[in-house]
Design a protein around this motif. Structure first.
Motif, PDB file in Angstrom:
ATOM      1  N   UNK A   4      -7.084  55.454  51.086  1.00  0.00           N
ATOM      2  CA  UNK A   4      -7.559  56.819  50.866  1.00  0.00           C
ATOM      3  C   UNK A   4      -8.986  56.851  51.399  1.00  0.00           C
ATOM      4  N   UNK A   5      -9.297  57.782  52.296  1.00  0.00           N
ATOM      5  CA  UNK A   5     -10.583  57.783  52.984  1.00  0.00           C
ATOM      6  C   UNK A   5     -11.520  58.856  52.435  1.00  0.00           C
ATOM      7  N   UNK A  33     -12.381  62.804  41.709  1.00  0.00           N
ATOM      8  CA  UNK A  33     -12.557  63.181  43.119  1.00  0.00           C
ATOM      9  C   UNK A  33     -11.951  64.538  43.481  1.00  0.00           C
ATOM     10  N   UNK A  34     -11.629  65.375  42.484  1.00  0.00           N
ATOM     11  CA  UNK A  34     -10.935  66.632  42.765  1.00  0.00           C
ATOM     12  C   UNK A  34     -11.731  67.591  43.655  1.00  0.00           C
ATOM     13  N   UNK A  35     -13.054  67.523  43.629  1.00  0.00           N
ATOM     14  CA  UNK A  35     -13.825  68.465  44.448  1.00  0.00           C
ATOM     15  C   UNK A  35     -13.811  68.113  45.930  1.00  0.00           C
ATOM     16  N   UNK A  36     -13.481  66.868  46.271  1.00  0.00           N
ATOM     17  CA  UNK A  36     -13.399  66.478  47.686  1.00  0.00           C
ATOM     18  C   UNK A  36     -11.974  66.168  48.135  1.00  0.00           C
ATOM     19  N   UNK A  39      -5.797  66.480  45.672  1.00  0.00           N
ATOM     20  CA  UNK A  39      -4.530  65.790  45.411  1.00  0.00           C
ATOM     21  C   UNK A  39      -4.708  64.332  45.005  1.00  0.00           C
ATOM     22  N   UNK A  40      -5.899  63.774  45.155  1.00  0.00           N
ATOM     23  CA  UNK A  40      -6.095  62.338  44.953  1.00  0.00           C
ATOM     24  C   UNK A  40      -5.563  61.836  43.609  1.00  0.00           C
ATOM     25  N   UNK A  41      -6.037  62.400  42.516  1.00  0.00           N
ATOM     26  CA  UNK A  41      -5.659  61.892  41.186  1.00  0.00           C
ATOM     27  C   UNK A  41      -4.160  62.005  40.925  1.00  0.00           C
TER      28      UNK A  41
END
Length: 160
Positions: A4-5, A33-36, A39-41
């Motif tokens: 993940x970058x 990391x939701x602001x950047x 979908x990450x979490x």
């Protein structure tokens, strides 16, 4: 393990947003990391690896930032550089943080394998090996034992 970058100067308030600090780690991790990367979490899988540019973990010293990443199953962090307190908090929680000047050669979704002792990251997708800073044996010991507290308990002969 999928990469993940993220970019430069990702601070701890982006990793563990301050408005969720009153909740437990499960809720904090849900907003990691939701602001950047909204979908990450939701989409990160156990064993995935977070890759970043310079100064990852800047900002406050909140321990919940690396804790949220570990809670989500992130197996390692690779960055060009880390903020000092974030780096130490990650290691203390048993989350490997690898300094790699060539981190930008890794692309989203690349399959990686990290070799802490040798200071290498194998990019299986691209068929290349990146040179990174080798982690000192005493830090590898802390990581292998699951963090600083379990490491100290083991050293002192207490298990659990």
């Amino acid at each position: 393990m999928k990469a993940w970058i993220f970019g430069d100067n990702v601070d701890t308030d982006v990793i563990a947003p301050g408005r969720y600090m009153k909740f437990g780690i499960e809720e904090i991790a849900r907003h990691c990391l939701e602001s950047v990367s909204p979908a990450f979490a939701r989409e990160v899988k156990p064993g995935d690896i977070l890759v970043a540019g310079r100064n990852f973990g800047a900002g406050s010293s909140r321990e919940q930032a690396p804790e949220a990443l570990k809670h989500l199953g992130v197996s390692a962090l690779i960055a060009e550089s880390f903020a000092g307190l974030f780096y130490r908090n990650a290691i203390n929680l048993g989350l490997p943080a690898v300094v790699c000047a060539e981190a930008r050669r890794i692309h989203e979704g690349d399959e990686l394998e990290v070799h802490l002792e040798r200071g290498k990251v194998e990019n299986r997708t691209r068929g290349e090996t990146l040179a990174c800073e080798a982690m000192p044996p005493f830090l590898i010991g802390i990581i292998r034992d699951g963090g600083l507290l379990p490491h100290l308990e083991k050293k002192m002969g207490r298990h659990g």
